[in-house]
Design a protein around this motif. Structure first.
Motif, short mmCIF file in Angstrom:
data_model
loop_
_atom_site.label_atom_id
_atom_site.label_comp_id
_atom_site.label_asym_id
_atom_site.label_seq_id
_atom_site.Cartn_x
_atom_site.Cartn_y
_atom_site.Cartn_z
N HIS A 112 5.40 16.36 -8.72
CA HIS A 112 5.65 16.68 -10.12
C HIS A 112 4.72 17.80 -10.60
O HIS A 112 5.16 18.75 -11.27
CB HIS A 112 5.46 15.43 -10.98
CG HIS A 112 5.47 15.70 -12.45
ND1 HIS A 112 6.62 16.02 -13.15
CD2 HIS A 112 4.45 15.70 -13.37
CE1 HIS A 112 6.32 16.21 -14.43
NE2 HIS A 112 5.02 16.03 -14.59
N GLN A 113 3.45 17.70 -10.24
CA GLN A 113 2.48 18.69 -10.70
C GLN A 113 2.69 20.06 -10.06
O GLN A 113 2.66 21.09 -10.74
CB GLN A 113 1.05 18.20 -10.44
CG GLN A 113 0.65 16.97 -11.24
CD GLN A 113 0.70 17.17 -12.74
OE1 GLN A 113 0.61 18.30 -13.23
NE2 GLN A 113 0.85 16.08 -13.47
N ILE A 114 2.92 20.10 -8.76
CA ILE A 114 3.06 21.41 -8.10
C ILE A 114 4.37 22.09 -8.49
O ILE A 114 4.45 23.32 -8.48
CB ILE A 114 2.94 21.30 -6.57
CG1 ILE A 114 4.08 20.48 -5.95
CG2 ILE A 114 1.59 20.71 -6.18
CD1 ILE A 114 4.04 20.45 -4.42
N ASN A 115 5.38 21.30 -8.85
CA ASN A 115 6.64 21.91 -9.31
C ASN A 115 6.51 22.52 -10.70
O ASN A 115 7.38 23.29 -11.12
CB ASN A 115 7.77 20.87 -9.30
CG ASN A 115 8.31 20.62 -7.91
OD1 ASN A 115 8.17 21.46 -7.01
ND2 ASN A 115 8.93 19.47 -7.70
N ASN A 145 0.81 -1.22 0.00
CA ASN A 145 0.00 0.00 0.00
C ASN A 145 0.84 1.27 0.00
O ASN A 145 0.52 2.24 -0.69
CB ASN A 145 -0.94 0.00 1.21
CG ASN A 145 -1.98 -1.10 1.14
OD1 ASN A 145 -2.31 -1.60 0.06
ND2 ASN A 145 -2.48 -1.51 2.29
N GLN A 146 1.93 1.26 0.76
CA GLN A 146 2.71 2.50 0.86
C GLN A 146 3.60 2.73 -0.36
O GLN A 146 3.96 3.87 -0.65
CB GLN A 146 3.49 2.53 2.17
CG GLN A 146 2.56 2.60 3.38
CD GLN A 146 3.22 3.12 4.64
OE1 GLN A 146 4.21 3.84 4.59
NE2 GLN A 146 2.67 2.76 5.78
N LYS A 147 3.93 1.68 -1.10
CA LYS A 147 4.60 1.89 -2.39
C LYS A 147 3.71 2.72 -3.31
O LYS A 147 4.18 3.63 -4.01
CB LYS A 147 4.92 0.54 -3.05
CG LYS A 147 6.22 -0.10 -2.61
CD LYS A 147 6.48 -1.36 -3.43
CE LYS A 147 7.81 -2.00 -3.04
NZ LYS A 147 8.06 -3.24 -3.83
N PHE A 148 2.42 2.41 -3.30
CA PHE A 148 1.50 3.16 -4.14
C PHE A 148 1.33 4.59 -3.63
O PHE A 148 1.25 5.54 -4.43
CB PHE A 148 0.14 2.46 -4.20
CG PHE A 148 -0.87 3.18 -5.05
CD1 PHE A 148 -0.76 3.17 -6.43
CD2 PHE A 148 -1.93 3.87 -4.47
CE1 PHE A 148 -1.68 3.84 -7.23
CE2 PHE A 148 -2.85 4.54 -5.26
CZ PHE A 148 -2.73 4.53 -6.64
N LEU A 160 2.45 10.61 -3.96
CA LEU A 160 3.20 11.78 -3.52
C LEU A 160 4.12 12.30 -4.61
O LEU A 160 4.24 13.52 -4.81
CB LEU A 160 4.01 11.44 -2.26
CG LEU A 160 3.21 11.17 -0.99
CD1 LEU A 160 4.13 10.60 0.09
CD2 LEU A 160 2.53 12.44 -0.48
N ASP A 161 4.76 11.39 -5.33
CA ASP A 161 5.65 11.79 -6.42
C ASP A 161 4.88 12.52 -7.52
O ASP A 161 5.37 13.49 -8.10
CB ASP A 161 6.36 10.56 -7.01
CG ASP A 161 7.45 10.02 -6.09
OD1 ASP A 161 7.83 10.73 -5.14
OD2 ASP A 161 7.90 8.88 -6.33
N GLU A 162 3.67 12.05 -7.81
CA GLU A 162 2.87 12.68 -8.85
C GLU A 162 2.43 14.09 -8.42
O GLU A 162 2.46 15.03 -9.22
CB GLU A 162 1.64 11.83 -9.18
CG GLU A 162 0.67 12.44 -10.16
CD GLU A 162 1.25 12.69 -11.54
OE1 GLU A 162 0.66 13.50 -12.30
OE2 GLU A 162 2.30 12.09 -11.88
N VAL A 163 2.05 14.23 -7.15
CA VAL A 163 1.68 15.56 -6.65
C VAL A 163 2.89 16.50 -6.74
O VAL A 163 2.77 17.64 -7.20
CB VAL A 163 1.17 15.49 -5.19
CG1 VAL A 163 1.02 16.90 -4.61
CG2 VAL A 163 -0.16 14.76 -5.13
#
Length: 270
Positions: A113-116, A100-103, A108-111
């Motif tokens: 990427h978007q906010i950057n 579950n935490q891998k997902f 978190l990585d996708e968020v």
């Protein structure tokens, strides 16, 4: 005034306690429901009215939570590699944590990427911006592992099981603190991360209850099983004050963390 988060967390907590008595809880995620073949694989952008202050709050949360989740993976992997483990429920929980935490790290990585990609060079004022991507579970065909049931007891609980449970309880407490701080941060405004925090508050509180139950089945004295700060991974920035003292305390009898009932009323834009 009672916030929408107060009502939501109270409801989730009640559901968790009622369900955990009889069966393994398996709730749908508030932010990324399980994959189902009946739904399209397409993702959708998550937009917010987003300011530089919102960005700073999100970056602060991700900077803490991502390595914290990575620490849960290595702790669980180390435990599963041990030939001294015994508890079937503890082993199943460790595997669920990894799955579950891998997902959640991917989320978190996708968020991040978007906010950057939001340009604050010309102005730090709020503007409509994509801050997350919803539908990652569909895209990745991800189905969350359910937590083992609290119902029943085990006769085969080893010292290694207790040691891992105590360390992971401290680790989970850190996640609860980070989520509470994010939800209470007046700068936060990313509805995707807010829902993710509600999932974490619910799920990890349940897992703490399960680990305490496993510790209670230990035939020896849990007080004699000690853990060191080095056993709690991904919390380098949090191992001070009360959190550090928890390492040396009796984690088996420690009361559940917080009441999670003081979060501000956020307004989501999706």
């Amino acid at each position: 005034m009672t916030s929408k988060y107060t009502k939501t967390i109270f409801t989730l907590s009640f559901m968790a306690m009622a369900s955990a008595v009889f069966t393994a809880p398996s709730y749908a995620s508030l932010v990324e429901p399980n994959y189902t073949h009946e739904k399209p694989y397409a993702t959708t952008p998550w937009y917010e009215s987003y300011s530089h202050d919102n960005y700073l709050a999100d970056q602060n949360f991700i900077t803490g939570m991502r390595p914290h989740h990575a620490g849960a993976l290595t702790m669980s992997q180390d435990y599963l590699a041990s030939d001294k483990k015994a508890s079937k429920r503890m082993q199943r929980l460790a595997k669920s944590i990894i799955h579950n935490q891998k997902f959640e790290i991917l989320m978190l990585d996708e968020v991040e990427h978007q906010i950057n990609n939001v340009d604050f060079n010309t102005s730090k004022d709020a503007r409509k911006a994509q801050v997350a991507t919803q539908g990652l579970a569909q895209r990745e065909r991800f189905i969350r592992d359910a937590m083992p049931s609290l119902w029943g007891s085990e006769t085969d609980v080893s010292e290694e099981d207790v040691r891992f449970a105590k360390a992971m309880i401290v680790h989970h407490e850190g996640a609860l603190i980070m989520c509470e701080q994010y939800l209470d941060d007046p700068r936060s405004g990313n509805g995707y991360l807010e829902l993710m925090c509600l999932d974490i508050l619910r799920d990890q509180a349940q897992e703490i209850a399960l680990m305490r139950d496993i510790i209670s089945d230990y035939p020896g004295n849990p007080d004699d099983v000690k853990i060191k700060p080095s056993m709690v991974h991904g919390m380098d920035g949090m191992m001070h004050g009360d959190m550090a003292s928890d390492i040396d305390s009796d984690m088996a009898s420690e009361k559940p963390h917080g009441d999670h009932m003081s979060h501000k009323d956020h307004h989501k834009h999706h």
